[in-house]
Design an enzyme around this catalytic site. Structure first.
Site, short mmCIF file in Angstrom:
data_model
loop_
_atom_site.label_atom_id
_atom_site.label_comp_id
_atom_site.label_asym_id
_atom_site.label_seq_id
_atom_site.Cartn_x
_atom_site.Cartn_y
_atom_site.Cartn_z
N GLY A 7 0.80 -1.04 0.23
CA GLY A 7 0.38 -0.24 -0.27
C GLY A 7 0.72 1.37 -0.09
O GLY A 7 1.35 1.45 0.58
N THR A 89 -15.32 2.87 3.79
CA THR A 89 -16.43 2.02 4.87
C THR A 89 -17.08 1.10 3.65
O THR A 89 -17.66 1.17 2.83
CB THR A 89 -17.64 3.11 5.42
OG1 THR A 89 -16.57 3.59 5.52
CG2 THR A 89 -18.74 2.40 5.54
N ALA A 220 -11.57 8.95 17.55
CA ALA A 220 -13.94 9.40 18.07
C ALA A 220 -13.63 10.76 19.10
O ALA A 220 -14.01 11.33 19.32
CB ALA A 220 -14.14 8.40 18.87
N CYS A 271 -10.07 9.34 7.86
CA CYS A 271 -10.12 9.33 9.17
C CYS A 271 -11.93 8.93 10.09
O CYS A 271 -11.75 8.48 10.46
CB CYS A 271 -8.91 9.26 9.84
SG CYS A 271 -7.16 8.29 9.30
C1 UDX Z 1 -4.56 4.86 5.41
C2 UDX Z 1 -5.11 3.37 6.14
O1 UDX Z 1 -4.24 2.89 6.12
C3 UDX Z 1 -6.67 3.44 6.04
O2 UDX Z 1 -6.85 2.06 6.89
C4 UDX Z 1 -6.84 4.69 6.99
O3 UDX Z 1 -8.06 4.55 7.18
C5 UDX Z 1 -6.58 5.85 5.84
O4 UDX Z 1 -5.30 5.92 5.80
P1 UDX Z 1 -4.45 5.18 2.74
O5 UDX Z 1 -2.50 5.61 2.54
O6 UDX Z 1 -4.64 6.66 2.88
O7 UDX Z 1 -4.68 4.36 3.89
O8 UDX Z 1 -4.96 5.02 2.00
P2 UDX Z 1 -4.86 5.13 0.14
O9 UDX Z 1 -3.73 6.21 -0.44
O10 UDX Z 1 -5.70 4.18 -0.67
O11 UDX Z 1 -3.10 3.41 0.10
C6 UDX Z 1 -3.61 2.26 -0.05
C7 UDX Z 1 -2.74 2.02 -1.08
O12 UDX Z 1 -3.29 0.47 -0.77
C8 UDX Z 1 -3.48 2.13 -2.46
O13 UDX Z 1 -2.67 2.78 -3.23
C9 UDX Z 1 -4.11 0.65 -3.30
O14 UDX Z 1 -3.60 0.85 -4.66
C10 UDX Z 1 -2.81 0.10 -2.53
N1 UDX Z 1 -3.59 -1.06 -2.56
C11 UDX Z 1 -4.97 -1.82 -2.06
C12 UDX Z 1 -3.03 -2.38 -2.46
O15 UDX Z 1 -1.98 -2.32 -3.07
N2 UDX Z 1 -3.42 -4.04 -2.56
C13 UDX Z 1 -4.98 -3.82 -2.13
O16 UDX Z 1 -4.79 -5.14 -1.84
C14 UDX Z 1 -5.67 -2.63 -2.10
C1 UDX Z 2 -5.95 12.53 11.60
C2 UDX Z 2 -5.89 12.76 13.46
O1 UDX Z 2 -5.31 13.28 13.22
C3 UDX Z 2 -5.03 11.31 13.13
O2 UDX Z 2 -4.14 11.04 14.14
C4 UDX Z 2 -4.98 10.08 12.72
O3 UDX Z 2 -3.97 8.75 12.16
C5 UDX Z 2 -5.73 10.41 11.11
O4 UDX Z 2 -6.68 11.71 10.95
P1 UDX Z 2 -6.01 14.09 9.42
O5 UDX Z 2 -7.21 13.53 8.89
O6 UDX Z 2 -4.65 14.16 8.48
O7 UDX Z 2 -5.56 12.83 10.71
O8 UDX Z 2 -6.12 15.46 9.78
P2 UDX Z 2 -6.73 16.26 11.12
O9 UDX Z 2 -6.13 17.63 11.22
O10 UDX Z 2 -6.70 15.63 12.46
O11 UDX Z 2 -7.96 17.29 10.70
C6 UDX Z 2 -9.47 16.36 10.43
C7 UDX Z 2 -10.26 17.34 10.35
O12 UDX Z 2 -10.47 18.29 10.60
C8 UDX Z 2 -9.97 18.18 9.14
O13 UDX Z 2 -10.72 18.74 8.57
C9 UDX Z 2 -9.23 19.30 9.93
O14 UDX Z 2 -9.10 20.82 8.79
C10 UDX Z 2 -10.39 19.37 10.56
N1 UDX Z 2 -10.17 20.54 11.80
C11 UDX Z 2 -9.28 20.32 12.65
C12 UDX Z 2 -11.42 21.33 12.79
O15 UDX Z 2 -12.58 21.23 11.90
N2 UDX Z 2 -11.12 21.95 13.50
C13 UDX Z 2 -9.99 21.63 14.35
O16 UDX Z 2 -9.97 22.40 15.26
C14 UDX Z 2 -8.92 20.23 14.02
#
Ligand code: UDX
Ligand code: UDX
Length: 453
Positions: A7, A89, A220, A271
């Protein structure tokens, strides 16, 4: 030692780049079935935008960091295999809209079982429902020919936009494993990798289920803070309080703390919503609907906040936006990333298009075809949706400018020039509270923020 990561996404790419930089003696291979993504990792235009990522990839790539589509080869030679595939999801069947779709995890586990000829440590990096490690273990045990696997949970806490700093100096690294001699030994191997740059006291070890659950609970709690302050933003607008002042006042209480109290148009990202819904599903599954309802309200408040923002735009524009041009500035779910998953901009744009507005979007990092696909769906088009190459182009002849992402460049735009190019009376809606509303009002804008009068 050899590490393979399956991934090459927002998690796998940056995490492996950091490990390769900190441990030049470890061979790190990042594999992905998506050939164009791998090609991008091997080019000058990396597939993800993350400040500081380019430099560290360039340093290690070709030395001890490799990107390839050879999933099987990567698995076969590795001692440690990180699984960082996406876990969307579920959109169908039991648990649709809530439960995580584990088919990628399952297929990866099957491939590992098929290919492996030597013992390996499997590390879950993807966020997954509690007890997924069990599933992985069962699949591995069913298919392997005497090969021993230890499964660890090592959830990622990096936030996009600050991933490199978060990886470099994490608040904590969490490693969950079985409390057996084999499990403890595997935990130690992984802890030693991180200990090359992370102080030992920040490396926490737990049992598998605590580790898996902690990731869901951390997200959460973070999302809950945003929904809480966003709920108060509505009350501020009704009463004349200012939500930033309230957040500042409560955040000074060290028991509350100042972070994650920024009211906004709503949280996005891959997430928060997914992990909360996962938690909700888990609670329902275990027969505690009261707890499920409690956490689900965090997501409901977020949906309401996004809708409330779009509704306000329509109301201010004299209850109709039909055929009016609206400039949407920012499309990524937050600044400093090109990721648009669950971005509030998607639902705001959809709501405005449903009201028959003409929407012109500008984002400094998100490509135009991605914007169209996110709003309209694959292969669909709508002439009322346009994409601009600058904020000024988007604002020209618009009735309103709407800020959805807090990109720094939006703070320093020439708003006099923007105002001059707009249809009067011109409105501006700051969904991130990054602008000085009083100043904009002085200039002649009808200016609105979140939780401000
Ligand atoms: C991550 C975490 O792994 C996920 O659980 C979390 O909720 C979101 O962040 P992320 O790295 O952001 O995922 O996801 P994405 O950018 O979609 O990368 C996943 C990669 O896995 C893709 O490039 C996809 O092509 C690859 N993949 C998926 C495989 O190589 N094999 C598979 O069977 C499925
Ligand atoms: C989040 C968690 O922070 C990280 O620890 C986990 O591994 C993945 O999910 P990410 O989704 O990359 O990271 O970004 P984050 O900075 O948490 O922001 C999430 C969302 O909340 C964004 O849309 C951001 O704009 C919003 N946000 C954040 C607010 O609206 N208000 C705030 O005070 C903080």
């Amino acid at each position: 030692m050899k590490i393979c990561c399956i991934g090459a996404g927002y998690v796998g790419g940056p995490t492996m780049a950091m490990i390769a930089n900190k441990a030049p003696d470890i061979e790190v291979r990042v594999v992905d079935m998506n050939a164009s993504r791998i090609a991008a990792w091997n080019s000058d235009m990396l597939p993800i935008y993350e400040p500081g990522l380019d430099e560290i990839v360039r340093k290690a790539r070709g030395r001890n960091l490799h990107f390839t589509t050879d999933v099987r080869g990567g698995i076969e030679s590795a001692d440690i295999i990180f699984v960082a595939v996406n876990t969307p999801t579920k959109s169908y069947g039991v648990g649709a809209g809530r439960a995580a779709d584990l088919r990628f995890i399952e297929s990866v586990a099957r491939t590992i079982a098929e290919v492996a000829t030597t013992s390996k440590i499997i590390v879950e990096k993807s966020t997954i429902p509690v007890k997924t490690a069990e599933t992985i273990k069962e699949i591995l045990a069913a298919n392997a020919r005497g090969v021993k696997f230890e499964v660890l949970s090592n959830p990622e806490f990096l936030a996009e936009g600050t991933a490199m700093a978060d990886l470099h100096e994490p608040d904590r690294v969490l490693i969950g494993g079985e409390r057996t001699p084999g499990g403890e030994a595997a935990i130690k191997v992984l802890a030693d990798v991180y200990a090359r740059w992370v102080p030992r006291d920040r490396i926490i070890t737990t049992n598998l289920w605590s580790s898996e659950l902690s990731k869901l609970v951390a997200n959460a709690f973070l999302a809950q803070r945003i929904s809480s302050i966003n709920s108060i933003s509505a009350l501020c607008e009704a009463t004349g309080a200012d939500v930033d002042e309230v957040a500042n006042a409560i955040g000074k209480d060290s028991r509350i703390g100042s972070k994650f109290l920024k009211a906004s148009v709503g949280f996005g990202g891959s997430c928060f919503q997914k992990d909360i819904l996962n938690l909700v599903y888990l609670c329902e599954h275990f027969g505690i609907p009261e707890v499920a309802a409690y956490w689900e309200s965090v997501v409901k408040m977020n949906d309401w906040q996004k809708r409330r923002f779009a509704t306000k735009i329509v109301r201010v524009l004299f209850n109709s936006v039909s055929d009016k041009k609206i400039a949407v500035l920012g499309f990524a779910f937050k600044k400093d990333t090109n990721d648009t998953r669950e971005s509030a901009a998607i639902s705001v744009c959809r709501d405005l298009l449903a009201e028959q507005a003409k929407v012109m979007v500008y984002d400094p990092k998100v490509p135009a075809d991605e914007i169209r696909r996110d709003i309209l769906g694959v292969g669909k088009d709508d002439p009322r949706l346009m994409v601009a190459t600058s904020a000024y182009e988007a604002a020209k002849n618009a009735h309103a400018v709407v800020i959805v992402t807090e990109w720094d460049e939006f703070k320093t735009l020439d708003y006099e020039k923007i105002l001059a190019s707009m249809v009067k009376p011109a409105a501006i809606f700051d969904g991130r509270n990054i602008l000085d509303l009083a100043k904009l009002k002085e200039m002649g804008f009808r200016a609105y923020g979140i939780g401000k009068c």
